[in-house]
Design an enzyme around this catalytic site. Structure first.
Site, PDB file in Angstrom:
ATOM      1  CG  HIS A   1      -1.812   1.212   1.256  1.00  0.00           C
ATOM      2  ND1 HIS A   1      -2.693   1.511   0.238  1.00  0.00           N
ATOM      3  CD2 HIS A   1      -1.914   2.219   2.139  1.00  0.00           C
ATOM      4  CE1 HIS A   1      -3.323   2.635   0.521  1.00  0.00           C
ATOM      5  NE2 HIS A   1      -2.863   3.094   1.660  1.00  0.00           N
ATOM      6  CB  CYS A   2       3.657   2.338   1.918  1.00  0.00           C
ATOM      7  SG  CYS A   2       2.598   2.456   3.381  1.00  0.00           S
ATOM      8  CB  ILE A   3       6.862   0.941  -1.760  1.00  0.00           C
ATOM      9  CG1 ILE A   3       7.501   0.803  -0.365  1.00  0.00           C
ATOM     10  CG2 ILE A   3       7.952   1.159  -2.796  1.00  0.00           C
ATOM     11  CD1 ILE A   3       8.385  -0.409  -0.211  1.00  0.00           C
TER      12      ILE A   3
ATOM     13  CG  ASP B   1       4.101   6.353   0.709  1.00  0.00           C
ATOM     14  OD1 ASP B   1       2.878   6.261   0.487  1.00  0.00           O
ATOM     15  OD2 ASP B   1       4.638   5.877   1.717  1.00  0.00           O
TER      16      ASP B   1
END
Length: 444
Positions: free
Chosen positions: A278-280, A283
């Site tokens: 979900h992040c890399i 972001d």
């Protein structure tokens, strides 16, 4: 000399330190549920909010739905009576602290989709009462907490710092990591004002081994983006090196093994079929979007994004070239994907490169199957509405022999890779599973 606080803050601190404060968590997913269990195991009562009735029912029965979380922890939490879950957001006035753990995806135009954060803040606003602490944990751009969330909450007529408190503390979950848990990963906290920092720091200190205070919510938001952008850039670097070294006839895995022997000045990252989680993948675009507001370009970060986004195309192209060498076209070829989770040994498919690969192969006419011991069915994804409805097929000799090619997208530990090597006609290895040269294996 001890710091003095207004009476309302002192009273709240006493409630936190005695663990009488109730914690509310919005979002009982990969971030919210482990956080809830951690607070419960430290003696707090937790009221969990989620829009999914199935999750609420499961938790009320002491059952889990996230594979890497020990079911015994959930059963124990339910048995203590300190865990309650609900779909009734009108109860948001009950908790003393409300932690927001909701998704922050991208739009189709790769801009921040703040709808889940906005929706949560609006629900809190409707029930916000004096003395409550609100903490945003969702990864986001600097300024979200003290601009967007604060503005929505103050529509209630209450004032931040006087009537309620507001902070940002980024989640740092790493699903499947056996060395680090929610309770042991240091927690960064930034308050919108001093009282908010003091209260949020005190709250997390009760449940988490180390809390790292920073000067503002914006600094905390930026810290989280920096952590993941660092990873994104280094993943892009090794992915680009993989392409360059492949053209030179050099095995990137051998190179990384050798470079990793240096005890200083080198940190290993591994190439793959893309980026996931979900992040890399998200972001870098959050920071790039916000930077444009200040007239600043983020060329380096955006270039890393471009490299990583291209990796599924590179992997599919390697399959096409390998089939061509064998006198076969990709159209009509039966391809078995091994793994659709975004990383090994978990059941989390969010932003997995597998979905881009599936879409590319589908458009090129391949006949697709997949095997993933942790993901029984291909989930419906917001960004991939046209994916075929597939269930994980058994991995056995018959399955392998009935396919023209196998593509390793996620290298789950429980997969029998010797079985795959013995019975697959062609293997496209995007995870470096097979190190020794083999005519069946194409490294991608």
């Amino acid at each position: 000399m001890a710091e003095t606080h207004p009476p309302a803050v002192e009273s709240f601190l006493a409630k936190i330190n005695s663990r009488e404060a109730q914690v509310g968590i919005i979002g009982m997913g990969y971030v919210g549920l482990p956080l809830a269990l951690t607070f419960i195991e430290k003696g707090f009562r937790v009221l969990g909010f989620d829009v999914d009735p199935a999750k609420v029912t499961a938790l009320s029965e002491g059952k889990g739905y996230i594979k890497h979380l020990d079911p015994a922890r959930i059963a124990a939490a339910a048995k203590t009576g300190r865990l309650e879950a609900t779909t009734d957001f009108s109860r948001l006035g009950e908790p003393d602290a409300i932690l927001i753990c909701v998704p922050t995806p991208l739009t189709a135009q790769r801009e921040p989709d703040m709808s889940y954060v906005v929706g949560s803040a609006q629900k809190i606003k409707e029930r916000l009462r004096k003395g409550q602490l609100v903490v945003l944990e969702s990864t986001t751009y600097p300024g979200t907490t003290d601009e967007l969330v604060k503005g929505i909450l103050e529509q209630s007529g209450l004032r931040m710092g006087q009537d309620f408190y507001l902070a940002f503390s980024p989640e740092r979950e790493d699903p499947g990591n056996r060395d680090h848990s929610t309770a042991t990963i240091p927690k960064v906290v930034g308050g919108v004002d001093r009282a908010s920092l003091v209260l949020s720091q005190a709250l997390y200190s009760q449940a988490i081994a180390r809390v790292v205070a920073v000067s503002s919510a914006r600094a905390a938001e930026a810290a989280k983006l920096t952590e993941n952008i660092f990873r994104a850039i280094n993943i892009a670097l090794v992915n680009e090196l993989k392409v360059v070294y492949d053209a030179m006839g050099i095995d990137v895995w051998e190179v990384l093994d050798a470079a990793s022997t240096k005890p200083f000045g080198f940190m290993r990252f591994n190439p793959g079929p893309g980026w996931g989680g979900h992040c890399i993948p998200l972001d870098p675009f959050y920071l790039a979007w916000k930077a444009r507001e200040y007239g600043v370009s983020t060329k380096f970060i955006e270039l890393a994004g471009e490299v990583n986004v291209e990796m599924p195309h590179y992997v599919v192209n390697k399959l096409q070239l390998a089939l061509n060498e064998r006198g076969k076209a990709l159209k009509g070829t039966k391809v078995l994907l091994l793994g659709v989770a975004y990383k090994k040994d978990i059941d989390d498919p969010r932003e997995s490169p597998a979905f881009e690969i599936i879409e590319l192969l589908r458009k090129l006419g391949a006949v697709l199957s997949f095997h993933d011991p942790h993901v029984p069915k291909l989930p419906r994804m917001r960004t991939w509405p046209h994916l075929p409805e597939l269930s994980s097929v058994p991995l056995n000799e018959d399955t392998l022999k009935s396919h023209d090619a196998v593509m390793i997208v996620t290298d789950h530990s429980v997969v029998d890779y010797d079985l795959v090597l013995n019975h697959a006609a062609l293997i496209v290895d995007a995870r470096g599973v097979y190190r020794a040269a083999n005519p069946k294996v194409v490294k991608a």
